[in-house]
Design a protein around this motif. Structure first.
Motif, mmCIF file in Angstrom:
data_model
loop_
_atom_site.group_PDB
_atom_site.id
_atom_site.type_symbol
_atom_site.label_atom_id
_atom_site.label_comp_id
_atom_site.label_asym_id
_atom_site.label_seq_id
_atom_site.Cartn_x
_atom_site.Cartn_y
_atom_site.Cartn_z
ATOM 1 N N VAL A 19 64.819 39.603 -35.712
ATOM 2 C CA VAL A 19 65.465 39.421 -37.016
ATOM 3 C C VAL A 19 65.124 38.029 -37.541
ATOM 4 C CG1 VAL A 19 67.657 39.352 -38.267
ATOM 5 C CG2 VAL A 19 67.338 40.975 -36.371
ATOM 6 N N ASN A 248 68.583 41.215 -41.207
ATOM 7 C CA ASN A 248 68.068 40.453 -42.346
ATOM 8 C C ASN A 248 68.307 41.227 -43.636
ATOM 9 O OD1 ASN A 248 66.108 42.344 -41.425
ATOM 10 N ND2 ASN A 248 64.479 41.264 -42.533
ATOM 11 N N THR A 288 71.474 37.555 -42.304
ATOM 12 C CA THR A 288 70.699 36.365 -42.654
ATOM 13 C C THR A 288 70.157 36.400 -44.079
ATOM 14 O OG1 THR A 288 68.664 37.323 -41.731
ATOM 15 C CG2 THR A 288 70.040 35.996 -40.247
ATOM 16 N N GLY A 290 68.557 38.974 -47.547
ATOM 17 C CA GLY A 290 67.410 39.835 -47.816
ATOM 18 C C GLY A 290 67.796 40.966 -48.741
#
Length: 331
Positions: A19, A248, A288, A290
């Protein structure tokens, strides 16, 4: 979606570090048989948590409630050492502060480092526990590359199957896995497997690790043990499976908390029994950033990849201190 079918006993080579934005560092004491695992998100990750076990040892979990102020964390710590092991998070905070990473509060940048611990004091030397120095060194070693699983980090002293007493247990460990969707989004898991119950292969029903009868050379069925009330031999707090999901994707704090909640299905499909009064089962989830994807899809994949990571922990664990591992009993 990429294929997730694996032969029984096979180890998925993916890791949570697949990731983007995630690093992992492990540190362990192979003599004392304890250690800690650090999952770094240095750019910050939206985080949530779901605690299902009734004997947890945690830090900063209230902060992750969606109604509370802080949105992002910079690391998660999984540690052995029972509540003593929470000290490892202080070392991770020091490491991040030295690199000017944290929540800017004006006077300082405060690294946000939630943590969860498992009980491994009955293995090796219970007087030695993960501390600030070990946490710092684990963070210092963190990278985005693949890493060893099994008897490392928080899984160093992990055991499985203590319903008939600790002397019947088998070796648990640290596991990790990842799944990549066709759109490029990756869901990864890391987990330290240390339950009071047994671990089964959900595809076959086979018991992989649990309460092992040394005389008859077979794994006992945990449900039969419970029916016979042998669980009275187990000390509260002597167990716990702790893990992290990372993806992500762009999720809100409430959404990533839901992913953590759904990921517990991975525990329930592999650990019998899960979420007991004697376990502190906890899962953190990190997003994270995206693409925006449906939470139900990500939560479903999180449960699957957690299931894979748990199996990998058992397949990778090695016999130590006369505690047998699956790979040695069932070659």
């Amino acid at each position: 979606m990429t294929s997730m079918r694996k032969k029984a006993g096979a180890i998925n080579q993916g890791r949570i570090t697949d990731v983007p934005g995630i690093k992992v560092g492990n540190k362990e004491d192979l003599d004392a048989l304890t250690g800690c695992t650090v999952i770094l998100a240095e750019e910050g990750a939206t985080a949530g948590v779901d605690v299902r076990g009734s004997a947890p040892g945690t830090r900063e979990t209230d902060l992750l409630n969606p109604i509370n102020y802080v949105e992002k964390v910079h690391a998660i710590v999984l540690s052995g050492g029972s509540a003593f092991g929470l000290d490892a998070a202080s070392g991770v905070m020091q490491y991040l502060e030295e690199r000017d990473i944290g929540l800017n509060v004006g006077q300082a940048k405060v690294p946000i480092v939630p943590a969860a611990v498992l009980f491994d004091l009955a293995v090796g030397n219970g007087k030695v526990r993960p501390d600030k120095q070990m946490g710092y060194e684990a963070a210092q070693s963190a990278s985005s590359q693949t890493f060893k699983i099994g008897n490392v980090g928080a899984g160093c002293g992990a055991t499985v199957g203590k319903l008939a007493g600790f002397d019947q247990s088998m070796k648990g460990g640290l596991g990790s896995a990842s799944i990549q969707l066709e759109n490029g989004v990756t869901i990864g898991a890391i987990v330290a497997v240390n339950p009071v119950g047994e671990v089964r292969n959900p595809g076959t029903g086979e018991i992989l690790a649990g309460a092992y009868d040394r005389n008859q050379r077979k794994i006992m069925d945990s449900l039969e043990i419970l029916e016979n009330q042998l669980s009275l031999k187990v000390a509260a707090g002597g167990n716990t499976t702790i893990g992290v999901i990372a993806v992500n994707a762009n999720l809100t704090k409430a959404e990533v908390t839901k992913v953590a909640q759904m990921a517990h299905d991975g525990y329930a499909r592999t650990i019998y029994p899960a979420h007991t009064m004697l376990d502190g089962d906890t899962i953190f989830a990190l997003a994270t950033g995206g693409k925006k994807l449906p939470v139900d899809l990500l939560g479903t994949m999180a449960a699957k990849v957690m299931e894979m990571a748990i199996l990998n922990a058992i397949y990778s664990a090695e016999t130590v201190a006369n505690i047998p591992a699956h790979r040695d009993l069932f070659k």
